[in-house]
Motif scaffolding. Sequence first.
Motif, PDB file in Angstrom:
ATOM      1  N   PRO A 144      41.251  39.522  74.606  1.00  0.00           N
ATOM      2  CA  PRO A 144      42.576  38.928  74.859  1.00  0.00           C
ATOM      3  C   PRO A 144      42.488  37.451  75.245  1.00  0.00           C
ATOM      4  O   PRO A 144      41.533  37.010  75.868  1.00  0.00           O
TER       5      PRO A 144
ATOM      6  N   ARG B  62      38.731  44.799  65.099  1.00  0.00           N
ATOM      7  CA  ARG B  62      39.230  44.872  63.726  1.00  0.00           C
ATOM      8  C   ARG B  62      38.406  43.950  62.824  1.00  0.00           C
ATOM      9  O   ARG B  62      37.609  43.126  63.304  1.00  0.00           O
TER      10      ARG B  62
ATOM     11  N   ASP C 227      43.785  48.711  83.631  1.00  0.00           N
ATOM     12  CA  ASP C 227      44.909  47.774  83.571  1.00  0.00           C
ATOM     13  C   ASP C 227      45.038  46.984  84.868  1.00  0.00           C
ATOM     14  O   ASP C 227      45.421  45.806  84.857  1.00  0.00           O
TER      15      ASP C 227
ATOM     16  N   ARG D  42      42.444  53.816  79.693  1.00  0.00           N
ATOM     17  CA  ARG D  42      42.063  54.162  78.317  1.00  0.00           C
ATOM     18  C   ARG D  42      40.539  54.147  78.246  1.00  0.00           C
ATOM     19  O   ARG D  42      39.882  53.539  79.094  1.00  0.00           O
TER      20      ARG D  42
ATOM     21  N   ASP E  61      40.415  39.625  68.131  1.00  0.00           N
ATOM     22  CA  ASP E  61      41.142  40.885  68.304  1.00  0.00           C
ATOM     23  C   ASP E  61      41.617  41.001  69.752  1.00  0.00           C
ATOM     24  O   ASP E  61      40.817  41.125  70.675  1.00  0.00           O
ATOM     25  N   GLN E  62      42.933  40.999  69.938  1.00  0.00           N
ATOM     26  CA  GLN E  62      43.502  40.965  71.286  1.00  0.00           C
ATOM     27  C   GLN E  62      43.295  42.265  72.066  1.00  0.00           C
ATOM     28  O   GLN E  62      43.448  42.280  73.293  1.00  0.00           O
ATOM     29  N   ASN E  63      42.960  43.338  71.410  1.00  0.00           N
ATOM     30  CA  ASN E  63      42.664  44.579  72.131  1.00  0.00           C
ATOM     31  C   ASN E  63      41.405  44.449  72.988  1.00  0.00           C
ATOM     32  O   ASN E  63      41.325  45.027  74.078  1.00  0.00           O
ATOM     33  N   TYR E  64      40.416  43.729  72.470  1.00  0.00           N
ATOM     34  CA  TYR E  64      39.135  43.618  73.162  1.00  0.00           C
ATOM     35  C   TYR E  64      38.840  42.193  73.631  1.00  0.00           C
ATOM     36  O   TYR E  64      38.054  42.009  74.569  1.00  0.00           O
TER      37      TYR E  64
ATOM     38  N   TYR F 256      39.193  46.352  79.505  1.00  0.00           N
ATOM     39  CA  TYR F 256      39.837  47.233  78.527  1.00  0.00           C
ATOM     40  C   TYR F 256      40.226  48.565  79.160  1.00  0.00           C
ATOM     41  O   TYR F 256      41.297  49.118  78.877  1.00  0.00           O
TER      42      TYR F 256
END
Length: 303
Positions: free
Chosen positions: A298, A282, A93, A62, A293-296, A90
Amino acid sequence: MTAELTHAFALTDADRALLPTDDEVAEYGNRGWYLSRKLFTDAEMDTLVEATERFYAGHTDRRLPLRPPNLAYWTPEKGDVQRHNDYIHYESDEVAAILRKPLLGAVAARLAKADEIRVWQSTLIYKPPRPEEQSNQVPWHMDRHYWQTCTSERMLTAFIPFHHCDERMGTITMVDGSNTWTEIPGDDSTRHFAHRDRSELEDLLHANASHNGAVVSKVPMVIPKGHVSFHHCRTYHGSGANLADVPRRAISLHLQDGDNRFRPYLKPDGTPVFYNHDVLVRRNDEGLPDYTDQNYCPTLWRE
């Protein structure tokens, strides 16, 4: 906590034997750095080399939805200089799966005396075997100076080379005990060390040492393959040229304890300071950047 999360943060007895002892935690508090036992297998390190070579060739799982203003991001047209690529956890993976190893987070939690550890930032680093390349020499700096929007004083960094890393390769070097110093006020934290004159920052290091009645004692970290060098967010560190005939590959994984949150911070002229996350994560209930924010950011470990 759900059973799934409990399992995700579990350690084996063999893992627990690799955690820092009470004496080592105390020494980290005094000296500002810690060299771990072997936390990663050779196979995991080799996977990082392979995964990051695919990344350099253009593969990502991504992309960031937008480009933050101070993003470090090498691309091939920049040439054979030292490569820095932020947010590798990020975008890849394969890399993230290895960085999320519970043992790594557990070691950081022990050192920081924290119940929870989250990613703050990750930077993929490639130092080419070019002794004359000026970008290979990283000036003296402390990470906390550039994280003014954070509330925590317990943040730390795990420096993870993908191979044996020593002085010849331009390994990371710590200034012993500098985590206990009080910083001379007034230096602009938005002037990133990578874009400043090395002699200026060398002078600033010695001025800070004098301010604290200390001497500058530099400790190069000799890091065997699979071991990790940790340093406190207030520890001065830098690195020299790569004199070897192979590239120095590593990830600098910056970590935050569970209590860290965003705080507004103004420069002396009233200009607000921003971190790259602030345009990505977020917003919380107060409309402020949410560093959970767990997207960035974790979670790597939770007791």
